[in-house]
Write a protein that holds these residues in place. Structure first.
Motif, PDB file in Angstrom:
ATOM      1  N   THR A   1       0.806  -1.224   0.000  1.00 49.61           N
ATOM      2  CA  THR A   1       0.000   0.000   0.000  1.00 49.61           C
ATOM      3  C   THR A   1       0.841   1.276   0.000  1.00 49.61           C
ATOM      4  O   THR A   1       0.287   2.364   0.137  1.00 49.61           O
ATOM      5  CB  THR A   1      -0.925   0.017   1.239  1.00 49.61           C
ATOM      6  OG1 THR A   1      -0.126  -0.064   2.430  1.00 49.61           O
ATOM      7  CG2 THR A   1      -1.897  -1.148   1.199  1.00 49.61           C
ATOM      8  N   ARG A   2       2.154   1.166  -0.170  1.00 46.84           N
ATOM      9  CA  ARG A   2       2.997   2.363  -0.178  1.00 46.84           C
ATOM     10  C   ARG A   2       2.639   3.248  -1.377  1.00 46.84           C
ATOM     11  O   ARG A   2       2.094   2.770  -2.372  1.00 46.84           O
ATOM     12  CB  ARG A   2       4.474   1.985  -0.202  1.00 46.84           C
ATOM     13  CG  ARG A   2       4.973   1.405  -1.511  1.00 46.84           C
ATOM     14  CD  ARG A   2       6.365   0.803  -1.328  1.00 46.84           C
ATOM     15  NE  ARG A   2       6.978   0.454  -2.603  1.00 46.84           N
ATOM     16  CZ  ARG A   2       6.696  -0.622  -3.310  1.00 46.84           C
ATOM     17  NH1 ARG A   2       5.771  -1.466  -2.874  1.00 46.84           N
ATOM     18  NH2 ARG A   2       7.309  -0.866  -4.451  1.00 46.84           N
ATOM     19  N   PRO A   3       2.939   4.549  -1.298  1.00 43.15           N
ATOM     20  CA  PRO A   3       2.546   5.476  -2.365  1.00 43.15           C
ATOM     21  C   PRO A   3       3.105   5.080  -3.729  1.00 43.15           C
ATOM     22  O   PRO A   3       4.207   4.536  -3.848  1.00 43.15           O
ATOM     23  CB  PRO A   3       3.134   6.811  -1.903  1.00 43.15           C
ATOM     24  CG  PRO A   3       3.217   6.686  -0.421  1.00 43.15           C
ATOM     25  CD  PRO A   3       3.572   5.246  -0.159  1.00 43.15           C
ATOM     26  N   VAL A   4       2.335   5.370  -4.755  1.00 42.45           N
ATOM     27  CA  VAL A   4       2.740   5.090  -6.133  1.00 42.45           C
ATOM     28  C   VAL A   4       3.701   6.180  -6.600  1.00 42.45           C
ATOM     29  O   VAL A   4       3.678   7.309  -6.097  1.00 42.45           O
ATOM     30  CB  VAL A   4       1.495   5.055  -7.049  1.00 42.45           C
ATOM     31  CG1 VAL A   4       1.872   4.778  -8.492  1.00 42.45           C
ATOM     32  CG2 VAL A   4       0.514   4.010  -6.556  1.00 42.45           C
ATOM     33  N   ALA A   5       4.548   5.847  -7.562  1.00 45.02           N
ATOM     34  CA  ALA A   5       5.481   6.822  -8.118  1.00 45.02           C
ATOM     35  C   ALA A   5       4.735   8.026  -8.678  1.00 45.02           C
ATOM     36  O   ALA A   5       3.586   7.919  -9.130  1.00 45.02           O
ATOM     37  CB  ALA A   5       6.312   6.173  -9.218  1.00 45.02           C
ATOM     38  N   ALA A   6       5.392   9.171  -8.661  1.00 43.33           N
ATOM     39  CA  ALA A   6       4.792  10.393  -9.204  1.00 43.33           C
ATOM     40  C   ALA A   6       4.647  10.287 -10.713  1.00 43.33           C
ATOM     41  O   ALA A   6       5.345   9.506 -11.370  1.00 43.33           O
ATOM     42  CB  ALA A   6       5.675  11.592  -8.853  1.00 43.33           C
ATOM     43  N   PRO A   7       3.736  11.049 -11.310  1.00 43.13           N
ATOM     44  CA  PRO A   7       3.592  11.055 -12.768  1.00 43.13           C
ATOM     45  C   PRO A   7       4.915  11.393 -13.448  1.00 43.13           C
ATOM     46  O   PRO A   7       5.686  12.218 -12.953  1.00 43.13           O
ATOM     47  CB  PRO A   7       2.543  12.138 -13.021  1.00 43.13           C
ATOM     48  CG  PRO A   7       1.760  12.201 -11.755  1.00 43.13           C
ATOM     49  CD  PRO A   7       2.741  11.928 -10.659  1.00 43.13           C
ATOM     50  N   SER A   8       5.168  10.762 -14.580  1.00 40.93           N
ATOM     51  CA  SER A   8       6.418  11.009 -15.293  1.00 40.93           C
ATOM     52  C   SER A   8       6.395  12.341 -16.025  1.00 40.93           C
ATOM     53  O   SER A   8       7.448  12.897 -16.348  1.00 40.93           O
ATOM     54  CB  SER A   8       6.682   9.887 -16.304  1.00 40.93           C
ATOM     55  OG  SER A   8       5.675   9.867 -17.306  1.00 40.93           O
ATOM     56  N   GLN A   9       5.197  12.871 -16.285  1.00 35.75           N
ATOM     57  CA  GLN A   9       5.050  14.147 -16.982  1.00 35.75           C
ATOM     58  C   GLN A   9       3.629  14.653 -16.775  1.00 35.75           C
ATOM     59  O   GLN A   9       2.719  13.863 -16.509  1.00 35.75           O
ATOM     60  CB  GLN A   9       5.329  13.982 -18.465  1.00 35.75           C
ATOM     61  CG  GLN A   9       4.476  12.913 -19.132  1.00 35.75           C
ATOM     62  CD  GLN A   9       4.918  12.620 -20.545  1.00 35.75           C
ATOM     63  OE1 GLN A   9       4.918  13.534 -21.374  1.00 35.75           O
ATOM     64  NE2 GLN A   9       5.297  11.389 -20.822  1.00 35.75           N
TER      65      GLN A   9
ATOM     66  N   ASP B   1     -10.505   7.697  -0.840  1.00 34.87           N
ATOM     67  CA  ASP B   1     -10.484   8.310   0.489  1.00 34.87           C
ATOM     68  C   ASP B   1      -9.454   7.668   1.414  1.00 34.87           C
ATOM     69  O   ASP B   1      -9.402   7.993   2.595  1.00 34.87           O
ATOM     70  CB  ASP B   1     -11.877   8.226   1.129  1.00 34.87           C
ATOM     71  CG  ASP B   1     -12.353   6.785   1.294  1.00 34.87           C
ATOM     72  OD1 ASP B   1     -11.719   5.872   0.724  1.00 34.87           O
ATOM     73  OD2 ASP B   1     -13.366   6.571   1.989  1.00 34.87           O
ATOM     74  N   ASP B   2      -8.623   6.765   0.874  1.00 32.37           N
ATOM     75  CA  ASP B   2      -7.672   6.052   1.719  1.00 32.37           C
ATOM     76  C   ASP B   2      -6.322   5.940   1.017  1.00 32.37           C
ATOM     77  O   ASP B   2      -6.229   5.341  -0.057  1.00 32.37           O
ATOM     78  CB  ASP B   2      -8.205   4.661   2.044  1.00 32.37           C
ATOM     79  CG  ASP B   2      -7.293   3.907   2.983  1.00 32.37           C
ATOM     80  OD1 ASP B   2      -6.412   3.169   2.492  1.00 32.37           O
ATOM     81  OD2 ASP B   2      -7.441   4.049   4.204  1.00 32.37           O
ATOM     82  N   PRO B   3      -5.245   6.500   1.603  1.00 33.73           N
ATOM     83  CA  PRO B   3      -3.927   6.438   0.963  1.00 33.73           C
ATOM     84  C   PRO B   3      -3.439   5.012   0.713  1.00 33.73           C
ATOM     85  O   PRO B   3      -2.799   4.739  -0.311  1.00 33.73           O
ATOM     86  CB  PRO B   3      -3.016   7.170   1.964  1.00 33.73           C
ATOM     87  CG  PRO B   3      -3.931   8.062   2.728  1.00 33.73           C
ATOM     88  CD  PRO B   3      -5.221   7.307   2.843  1.00 33.73           C
ATOM     89  N   GLY B   4      -3.728   4.101   1.646  1.00 30.66           N
ATOM     90  CA  GLY B   4      -3.322   2.717   1.457  1.00 30.66           C
ATOM     91  C   GLY B   4      -4.009   2.089   0.262  1.00 30.66           C
ATOM     92  O   GLY B   4      -3.380   1.364  -0.524  1.00 30.66           O
ATOM     93  N   ARG B   5      -5.303   2.355   0.116  1.00 32.03           N
ATOM     94  CA  ARG B   5      -6.031   1.841  -1.046  1.00 32.03           C
ATOM     95  C   ARG B   5      -5.453   2.430  -2.322  1.00 32.03           C
ATOM     96  O   ARG B   5      -5.335   1.746  -3.345  1.00 32.03           O
ATOM     97  CB  ARG B   5      -7.517   2.166  -0.933  1.00 32.03           C
ATOM     98  CG  ARG B   5      -8.328   1.577  -2.092  1.00 32.03           C
ATOM     99  CD  ARG B   5      -9.750   2.083  -2.134  1.00 32.03           C
ATOM    100  NE  ARG B   5     -10.564   1.542  -1.040  1.00 32.03           N
ATOM    101  CZ  ARG B   5     -11.036   2.247  -0.048  1.00 32.03           C
ATOM    102  NH1 ARG B   5     -10.746   3.550   0.028  1.00 32.03           N
ATOM    103  NH2 ARG B   5     -11.766   1.705   0.901  1.00 32.03           N
ATOM    104  N   ASN B   6      -5.087   3.708  -2.293  1.00 32.81           N
ATOM    105  CA  ASN B   6      -4.511   4.343  -3.479  1.00 32.81           C
ATOM    106  C   ASN B   6      -3.264   3.616  -3.948  1.00 32.81           C
ATOM    107  O   ASN B   6      -3.080   3.365  -5.145  1.00 32.81           O
ATOM    108  CB  ASN B   6      -4.148   5.802  -3.178  1.00 32.81           C
ATOM    109  CG  ASN B   6      -5.352   6.635  -2.785  1.00 32.81           C
ATOM    110  OD1 ASN B   6      -6.490   6.243  -3.010  1.00 32.81           O
ATOM    111  ND2 ASN B   6      -5.101   7.774  -2.163  1.00 32.81           N
ATOM    112  N   GLY B   7      -2.392   3.285  -2.992  1.00 35.10           N
ATOM    113  CA  GLY B   7      -1.174   2.561  -3.348  1.00 35.10           C
ATOM    114  C   GLY B   7      -1.466   1.194  -3.923  1.00 35.10           C
ATOM    115  O   GLY B   7      -0.839   0.758  -4.894  1.00 35.10           O
ATOM    116  N   MET B   8      -2.442   0.502  -3.320  1.00 33.66           N
ATOM    117  CA  MET B   8      -2.824  -0.827  -3.804  1.00 33.66           C
ATOM    118  C   MET B   8      -3.372  -0.746  -5.222  1.00 33.66           C
ATOM    119  O   MET B   8      -2.997  -1.538  -6.097  1.00 33.66           O
ATOM    120  CB  MET B   8      -3.885  -1.417  -2.870  1.00 33.66           C
ATOM    121  CG  MET B   8      -4.296  -2.825  -3.217  1.00 33.66           C
ATOM    122  SD  MET B   8      -3.117  -4.045  -2.651  1.00 33.66           S
ATOM    123  CE  MET B   8      -3.306  -3.915  -0.860  1.00 33.66           C
TER     124      MET B   8
END
Length: 236
Positions: A26-34, A122-129
């Motif tokens: 669930t860690r954050p996803v990489a930032a957009p490349s552009q 609404d959940d950062p962990g879900r976002n990472g998943m």
């Protein structure tokens, strides 16, 4: 060390390992490349593409504006034993519409792109998943969800400013490396001589795009049906 102590240590270690695995997933996803406006957006054969945020030279080209547009997905699940509706959203959507309101049947829609890394719930962990394991958006090939319009049905020959328009768009929707033909129901109108606003939606199947949900103890019965929608404002 007695047996009870050994069991306690094992339970603690398993708990730490389980938490570590969950934190990893669930860690954050990489930032957009552009930025989305940095994407080349093909339009019609008579229109210059949009590159690095510049606009087309075609006087009938409308560009989607992120500050007034967003995309959503909606699905249902059982979360910790109770029904729950998950809503994901992003404003990182780009594309162009080339249309003359006196010749609507000549309208074309360029590639619509959404940066999958920027979809938030609404959940950062879900976002990472979602970003890492479902949409696989850290793979450069999967960073963008795209829709290539192939057919527009239901437009009249012309429309006045403020007149509601209802039509369908069918095209190739690509999510996480899988492409399928899907149809969106669209309601739109010319707000003025320089602005088109609208809303488009479609219900797609997760399974059609191989969007599998990781096995998590407190999540169950995630629906296969997912509602996708875009609320957009496009200007010249």
């Amino acid at each position: 060390m007695n047996q009870k102590a050994i069991i306690a240590v094992v339970i603690i270690l398993l708990g730490i390992a389980g938490y570590g695995a969950f934190a990893y997933m669930t860690r954050p996803v990489a930032a957009p490349s552009q930025p989305i406006n940095g994407i080349t957006t093909p339009t019609s054969s008579t229109t210059e593409p949009t590159v690095n945020g510049s606009t087309s030279t075609d006087p009938n080209a409308y560009t989607i504006r992120q500050e007034n547009s967003h995309v959503n997905f909606v699905l249902d699940e059982i979360l910790r034993g109770s029904p729950y509706t998950v809503v994901g959203t992003s404003t990182e959507v780009g594309g162009q519409i080339t249309v003359d309101r006196t010749k609507l049947q000549d309208a074309t829609v360029g590639t619509i792109r959404i940066n999958a890394r920027t979809i938030k719930t609404d959940d950062p962990g879900r976002n990472g998943m979602i970003g890492r394991f479902i949409l696989k958006s850290e793979d450069p090939e999967n960073e963008f969800i795209t829709f290539e319009t192939k057919e527009i049905v239901g437009l009249p020959t012309s429309a006045d400013i403020g007149t509601p328009l209802h039509f369908t768009m069918t095209g190739d929707l690509k999510i996480a490396g899988t492409t399928r033909s899907e149809t969106f129901d669209v309601n739109a109108m010319f707000s003025d001589d320089h602005t088109v606003t609208g809303y488009a939606s479609s219900v797609v199947k997760r399974s059609d795009f191989n969007l599998n949900i990781p096995d998590i103890p407190f999540v169950a019965n995630v629906t296969d049906d997912v509602t996708l929608s875009i609320d957009f404002t496009a200007t010249k």
